[in-house]
Write an enzyme that holds these catalytic residues in place. Structure first.
Site, PDB file in Angstrom:
ATOM      1  N   THR A  20       1.446  -4.443   4.278  1.00  0.00           N
ATOM      2  CA  THR A  20       1.306  -4.791   5.695  1.00  0.00           C
ATOM      3  C   THR A  20       0.609  -6.132   5.916  1.00  0.00           C
ATOM      4  OG1 THR A  20      -0.770  -3.577   5.787  1.00  0.00           O
ATOM      5  CG2 THR A  20       1.230  -2.385   6.446  1.00  0.00           C
ATOM      6  N   ASP A  21      -0.123  -6.605   4.898  1.00  0.00           N
ATOM      7  CA  ASP A  21      -0.978  -7.786   5.133  1.00  0.00           C
ATOM      8  C   ASP A  21      -0.200  -9.003   5.618  1.00  0.00           C
ATOM      9  OD1 ASP A  21      -3.259  -6.436   4.512  1.00  0.00           O
ATOM     10  OD2 ASP A  21      -3.369  -7.131   2.434  1.00  0.00           O
ATOM     11  N   THR A  34       0.815  -1.213   0.000  1.00  0.00           N
ATOM     12  CA  THR A  34       0.000   0.000   0.000  1.00  0.00           C
ATOM     13  C   THR A  34       0.849   1.264   0.000  1.00  0.00           C
ATOM     14  OG1 THR A  34      -1.828  -1.147   1.058  1.00  0.00           O
ATOM     15  CG2 THR A  34      -1.754   1.227   1.363  1.00  0.00           C
ATOM     16  N   SER A  72       1.758  -7.652  -0.722  1.00  0.00           N
ATOM     17  CA  SER A  72       2.595  -8.574   0.062  1.00  0.00           C
ATOM     18  C   SER A  72       2.116 -10.017  -0.077  1.00  0.00           C
ATOM     19  CB  SER A  72       2.636  -8.154   1.531  1.00  0.00           C
ATOM     20  OG  SER A  72       1.347  -8.202   2.105  1.00  0.00           O
TER      21      SER A  72
HETATM   22  N1  ASP Z   1      -2.720  -5.208   0.334  1.00  0.00           N
HETATM   23  C1  ASP Z   1      -1.585  -4.518   0.819  1.00  0.00           C
HETATM   24  C2  ASP Z   1      -0.387  -5.459   0.878  1.00  0.00           C
HETATM   25  O1  ASP Z   1      -0.177  -6.174   1.848  1.00  0.00           O
HETATM   26  C3  ASP Z   1      -1.824  -3.957   2.142  1.00  0.00           C
HETATM   27  C4  ASP Z   1      -0.759  -3.008   2.599  1.00  0.00           C
HETATM   28  O2  ASP Z   1       0.237  -2.774   1.963  1.00  0.00           O
HETATM   29  O3  ASP Z   1      -0.969  -2.439   3.646  1.00  0.00           O
HETATM   30  O4  ASP Z   1       0.384  -5.448  -0.018  1.00  0.00           O
END
Ligand code: ASP
Length: 375
Positions: free
Chosen positions: A129-130, A58, A95
């Site tokens: 973050t996922d 993100t 991720s």
């Molecule tokens: N969907 C995103 C990922 O994990 C979420 C994020 O980056 O916060 O790549």
């Protein structure tokens, strides 16, 4: 596909007025001959070098086109006051789209960066973050250097009001550049908090304070005046890790299955039939399974699959069985025992990655159990 470049950031990041001041002082020192016993003017300290490796997520997911590694590293105005940055694009994806093969490749790359550049102070990995708690833990176990790896991301994207990416990348670079970060291994930095990769988990789908380390709490915080550390990891990791990714070409399959009321055995046997060398059962409480799971576990252990129980509760520890192991039993029972492991206080996601690395190096049950105790 790897490229390395330096961000367009000044090599001498101090304001011009201060630079002038130091210049005058240096000239004065040269003229007066600063020697032992004399007060030397403060020598200009070269700022630490930090390398930013971007993988996507993100933090780079701007509407209309993803940010590059150099753009992510340049998000925070004034970042050059803390470090000279160089950048590298490893991937630019969510991720969850990263593969286990990419985990290995990234670990190899970060080890090479540290090996080839003794003057590098720290590495920042920007990602989604996922699944951050998984990659961070993997790097904690496999980047065998005392210098830190700081994993960072953001909950809001660059096109959203309140995008916190600039604050997070600034905090991450400050942690990576901090001499006190040496020895902490891989940490996750978001929301001005520093968490150990060993314990951290994403606990909320949306909130900015999503990263939490359960009962253990933060390793430190990033305040405006300085990075403040309050504790350090004591388990084996990074420089003291035995997991040498240079000797690992691929990782064995390990699956996670959840205990829930009436959970069936056939999912456990199906995982083994699909090729899993290990299965983590995310058990209730301190070890309870449900339904016919125990029968499934017995069957796969007889087939040579290692089964690890990890608590699904989010905290607490499962201790190894207290059954009398001195009593001689038949070979089948011994085999089952050797394939029955506990995750100690590791969450199921962390237990899985540790078991994958463990199985890449040994098939001895007692050795694998030792790893769950030591890391
Ligand atoms: N969907 C995103 C990922 O994990 C979420 C994020 O980056 O916060 O790549």
């Amino acid at each position: 596909m790897l490229s390395t470049r330096r961000v367009g950031i000044s090599r001498d990041p101090r304001p011009t007025a201060r630079r002038g001041g130091v210049f005058v002082a240096l000239v004065a020192a040269a003229v007066l001959g600063a020697g032992p016993g004399r007060v030397r003017p403060a020598a200009a300290q070269p700022s630490p070098r930090v390398h930013v490796v971007a993988t996507g997520g993100t933090i780079s997911n701007r509407e209309g086109g993803r940010l590059s590694a150099a753009e992510v590293a340049s998000l925070a105005p004034g970042i050059e006051r803390y470090a000279q940055l160089s950048t590298e694009q490893f991937s630019n994806t969510a991720s969850g789209a990263l593969t286990v093969a990419q985990y290995l490749a990234l670990a190899k790359r970060l080890n090479a960066l540290y090996r080839d550049d003794p003057g590098l102070a720290g590495i920042v990995v920007a990602m989604g973050t996922d699944t951050m708690e998984e990659l961070a833990w993997f790097l904690h176990l496999t980047v065998r250097d005392p210098r830190p790896v700081v994993v960072v991301g953001s909950m809001r994207n660059p096109s959203q009001v309140g995008f916190e990416g600039p604050a997070n990348i600034l905090a991450a670079v400050r942690v990576a550049a901090d001499p006190a970060a040496r020895g902490v291994g891989t940490v996750v930095v978001l929301n001005d908090e520093i968490h150990s990769a060993r314990e951290v988990a994403k606990t909320d789908a949306r909130r900015l304070q999503t990263f939490r380390a359960g009962e253990y709490g933060v390793l430190g915080v990033v305040d405006p005046d300085r990075v403040v550390w309050v504790r350090r990891p004591i388990q084996r990791h990074s420089a003291t890790s035995e997991f040498d990714v240079e000797r690992i070409d691929s990782l064995p399959r390990v699956d996670i299955l959840l205990t829930y009321q009436g959970a069936p055995a056939d999912l456990i046997t199906a995982a083994a039939s699909a090729g899993a060398s290990g299965i983590v059962v995310a058990v209730a409480g301190a070890g309870a399974m449900s339904g016919t799971q125990a029968a499934g576990v017995r069957e796969v252990r007889d087939r040579g699959v290692f089964v690890v129980t990890a608590t699904r509760t989010g905290s607490g520890r499962i201790s190894a069985g207290t059954a009398d192991r001195t009593a001689t039993t038949d070979a089948a029972t011994e085999r089952r025992r050797a394939h029955t492991l506990v995750a100690e206080d590791h969450a199921p996601l962390k237990a899985r990655l540790l078991l994958m690395l463990g199985l890449a190096t040994t098939r001895e049950g007692h050795e694998l159990q030792r790893m769950f105790r030591e890391y």
